[in-house]
Design an enzyme around this catalytic site. Structure first.
Site, PDB file in Angstrom:
ATOM      1  N   ASP A   1      47.715  -1.962  29.497  1.00 28.91           N
ATOM      2  CA  ASP A   1      46.722  -2.554  28.598  1.00 28.91           C
ATOM      3  C   ASP A   1      47.428  -3.262  27.446  1.00 28.91           C
ATOM      4  OD1 ASP A   1      44.906  -1.093  30.125  1.00 28.91           O
ATOM      5  OD2 ASP A   1      44.953   0.600  28.716  1.00 28.91           O
TER       6      ASP A   1
HETATM    7  N1  URA Z   1      46.626   4.170  31.425  1.00 28.18           N
HETATM    8  C1  URA Z   1      45.943   3.539  30.455  1.00 28.18           C
HETATM    9  O1  URA Z   1      44.904   4.014  30.013  1.00 28.18           O
HETATM   10  N2  URA Z   1      46.437   2.394  29.996  1.00 28.18           N
HETATM   11  C2  URA Z   1      47.583   1.845  30.405  1.00 28.18           C
HETATM   12  O2  URA Z   1      47.998   0.786  29.922  1.00 28.18           O
HETATM   13  C3  URA Z   1      48.298   2.516  31.417  1.00 28.18           C
HETATM   14  C4  URA Z   1      47.786   3.682  31.919  1.00 28.18           C
END
Ligand code: URA
Length: 249
Positions: free
Chosen positions: A114
């Protein structure tokens, strides 16, 4: 013979064991052993010791797993900072992971983090390796450090371990430990959208900060946010070892 055939560059044939060794499969001796044990195929046929191949066009598999041997293949490990997005092109022109590594040859991120997640992400132009690292059947582990606002109860940790009910189904069992009062280490092998955030939220602990600290066997505590480096041959070998399970050289 036609004129165009005369003009063609001679192909660079090389001994198979040399090509395999350069691709990080082990020493030439080890690669010879793989060939003798009939674990290697070349364009679908069992390889012969001493065979010469053109690394630019040949298709090699070890134990049925495609192994990239083209000389233009690159593998970068990037420490993604917050705010950078995991895509190769953003229509809104925000900064992307691809902007943080060399432009040639063109590479793609392996999986995604993310925008508000930090930490390790691989980028490569090796499509087969990308497939293996992201396909759930290979179950590559990803380790995350998760900062939360309050100390999680034993029950919350137990729930995270056993699997929590999310709107896209129950999560697979995870390895979960408390590193510090408000810092949890979570190791998962699934790759669902915002999975760790949703898992923690569902047990009453919204994530304050999320860092990916390991991808399979790959860790690097000294790589600064925004920096990248190439994977070493040893690291590539360690990834293949995980993918091939019993790759014992
Ligand atoms: N899990 C998440 O919630 N976000 C990420 O970026 C990677 C794994």
């Amino acid at each position: 013979m036609s004129g165009s055939e005369f003009e063609q560059e001679p192909k660079q044939f090389e001994r198979l064991q040399k090509v395999l060794a350069r691709a990080g499969l082990g020493s030439r001796r080890v690669c010879e052993k793989l060939i003798v044990e009939q674990r290697v195929t070349v364009n679908g046929e069992f390889a012969e010791l001493g065979e010469k191949v053109d690394p630019e066009t040949v298709e090699i598999e070890i134990d049925g797993l495609k192994i990239g041997v083209r000389q233009d293949l690159v593998y970068y490990l990037l420490n993604k900072p917050i705010g950078v997005i995991t895509t190769s092109k953003d229509p809104q022109e925000r900064s992307t992971v691809v902007d943080l590594v060399p432009t040639h040859p063109r590479v793609f991120p392996v999986g995604r983090l993310d925008a508000d997640t930090e930490g390790l992400i691989l980028l490569t132009n090796d499509g087969d390796l990308t497939h293996y690292l992201t396909h759930p059947s290979f179950g590559i582990e990803k380790e995350y450090l998760v900062q939360v606002e309050a100390k999680p109860s034993r029950n919350a940790i137990r729930e995270l371990r056993q699997g929590v009910e999310l709107d896209d189904g129950i999560t697979a069992p995870a390895r979960v430990s408390l590193v510090d009062e408000k810092l949890i280490k979570i190791v998962i092998h699934e790759g669902r959208n915002r999975q760790v955030r949703r898992m923690c939220e569902s047990v009453g602990h919204p994530v304050k900060r999320l860092i990916r600290s390991r991808i399979g066997p790959i860790v690097d505590r000294s790589l600064h946010p925004g920096s990248f480096r190439e994977l070493t041959n040893q690291e590539l070998k360690s990834i293949r070892k995980v993918l091939l399970k019993d790759f014992s050289n």
